[in-house]
Design an enzyme around this catalytic site. Structure first.
Site, short mmCIF file in Angstrom:
data_model
loop_
_atom_site.label_atom_id
_atom_site.label_comp_id
_atom_site.label_asym_id
_atom_site.label_seq_id
_atom_site.Cartn_x
_atom_site.Cartn_y
_atom_site.Cartn_z
CG ASP A 268 36.33 40.38 50.54
OD1 ASP A 268 36.87 41.35 49.97
OD2 ASP A 268 35.22 39.93 50.19
CG HIS B 131 35.33 36.38 48.58
ND1 HIS B 131 34.66 35.86 47.51
CD2 HIS B 131 35.85 37.55 48.15
CE1 HIS B 131 34.75 36.68 46.49
NE2 HIS B 131 35.48 37.72 46.86
CG HIS C 279 40.37 38.83 49.20
ND1 HIS C 279 39.89 38.19 48.08
CD2 HIS C 279 39.72 40.01 49.25
CE1 HIS C 279 38.98 38.96 47.50
NE2 HIS C 279 38.86 40.08 48.19
CG HIS D 255 38.74 45.14 49.03
ND1 HIS D 255 38.70 45.23 47.65
CD2 HIS D 255 38.25 43.91 49.33
CE1 HIS D 255 38.18 44.11 47.15
NE2 HIS D 255 37.89 43.29 48.15
CG HIS E 254 34.07 38.18 43.02
ND1 HIS E 254 34.02 38.92 44.19
CD2 HIS E 254 32.78 37.81 42.78
CE1 HIS E 254 32.78 39.00 44.61
NE2 HIS E 254 31.99 38.33 43.78
CE LYS F 253 39.06 38.85 43.08
NZ LYS F 253 38.76 39.67 44.23
#
Ligand code: DOR
Ligand code: ZN
Length: 343
Positions: A246, A173, A12, A14, A135, A98
């Site tokens: 994350d 997360h 995970h 970004h 999420h 996602k």
């Protein structure tokens, strides 16, 4: 003491887009063999074609000679056709889609308002064997921020798991004991990622020495008891729990603002931060499966063969790292870290 591990994967991450890729990709590629790259760009990555182009930009920012594979994701929307899921599965580079509840976090406004509106996508994913990454927070602004994950688990995730009994789901997360308990009791098709920041920090960190926007993320840091539940899950040896950092950098001025952006930057040293959390729990021996094995197994990927080594030596991260024309404040700025990657 040095710790040598099979090269890990980050399930995970970004990486953003544009000129910041040159700052964000190298430290990740140095540590991780593969990373599941989140699609919440502006505009979001909603087509296989856009994911393929984004993948090329990430590869262009990967230092020469470094073996790093970005695993791409699609951003689910209520207007997406089931054919896009089929196309994604036929590609060799999309590994998950996602689900962002609309309004739950950064760049989620194009996300899903009503999961009932994407039943056709869940069916297509279940049929094709594509992983659903979630999420897991209700976005309703009238809800207490600390209740958003537990309420999502009870009101959205539990019915979803019941209805799509063989859909592979990763609750991303996880931040609460409640989410850990749900994932633990669910079938083997349900797993979770755990971030380094949720292992190292509780909500105390948000308020220590004055309000700290650099500790603000979604889902928000929870209580010490929740953090202990996450440590217990991560170090349990249960293959349902694996590494997903994350790491979510925002420019310093977007964090130090009247409306701080959600996201914590750990990508500069994510593996070292996990090692610190595992060492503090007396469970360093459990790090390798959590970081290098369980996630690959869940996603049906071959385990990696190369290795990385961490040295136990105290060092201080800089106060900020470059982020394109701006800078980002890393988790651990002003503190000492216990492990360092051997170059
Ligand atoms: O804190 C977060 N930041 N949580 C998310 O889910 C998104 C992320 C981001 O993209 O900044
Ligand atoms: Zn994220």
């Amino acid at each position: 003491m040095a710790l040598t591990l099979t090269r890990p994967d980050d399930f995970h991450l970004h990486l953003r887009d544009g000129d910041v890729l040159a700052d964000l990709v190298p430290p990740v590629a140095e540590r991780f063999s593969r990373a599941l790259v989140m699609p919440n760009l502006t505009p979001p990555v909603t087509t296989v074609a856009a994911a393929g182009e984004y993948r090329e930009r990430i590869l262009a920012a990967t230092p020469a000679g470094v073996d790093f594979t970005p695993l791409m994701t699609l951003y689910l929307t209520e207007t997406m056709a089931a054919s896009e899921i089929k196309k994604a599965t036929a590609s060799d580079f999309i590994h998950a889609a996602k689900l962002y509840p609309a309004g739950a976090t950064t760049n989620s406004s194009a996300g899903v308002r009503d999961v009932g509106a994407i039943t056709h996508l869940f069916e297509a994913m279940q049929d094709a064997g594509l992983v659903l990454a979630i999420h897991g927070e209700l976005a309703n602004p009238s809800l207490d921020p600390y209740e958003r994950e537990p309420r999502f688990v009870d009101e959205v995730l539990a019915p979803l798991v019941e209805r799509f009994a063989s859909l592979r789901i990763v609750l991303e997360h996880v931040s609460t004991q409640h989410a850990v308990d749900f994932v633990t009791q669910a079938g083997p098709n349900v797993a979770a990622t755990i971030t380094a920041h949720h292992l190292l920090c509780s909500r105390r960190a948000l308020f220590a020495g004055g309000l700290s926007p650099h500790h603000y993320c979604r889902p928000i840091l929870q209580t010490e008891a929740d953090r202990e539940a996450l440590i217990a899950a991560a170090t349990s040896g249960n293959p349902k729990f694996f590494l997903g950092s994350d790491s979510a950098p925002h420019p310093r001025d977007k964090k130090e603002s009247g409306h701080a952006a959600a996201g914590i930057y750990t990508g500069y040293a994510a593996l070292e931060l996990y090692a610190q959390a595992f060492a503090e729990a007396g469970a360093l021996g459990r790090l390798e499966n959590f970081a290098s094995r369980f996630g690959a197994d869940f996603y049906g990927l071959e385990p990696n063969s190369a290795e990385v080594t961490l040295e136990e030596t105290s060092w201080q991260p800089p106060a900020e790292y470059p982020l394109g024309q701006q800078t980002v404040v890393p988790l651990g700025a002003g503190e000492s870290l216990r492990y360092r990657l051997r170059p």
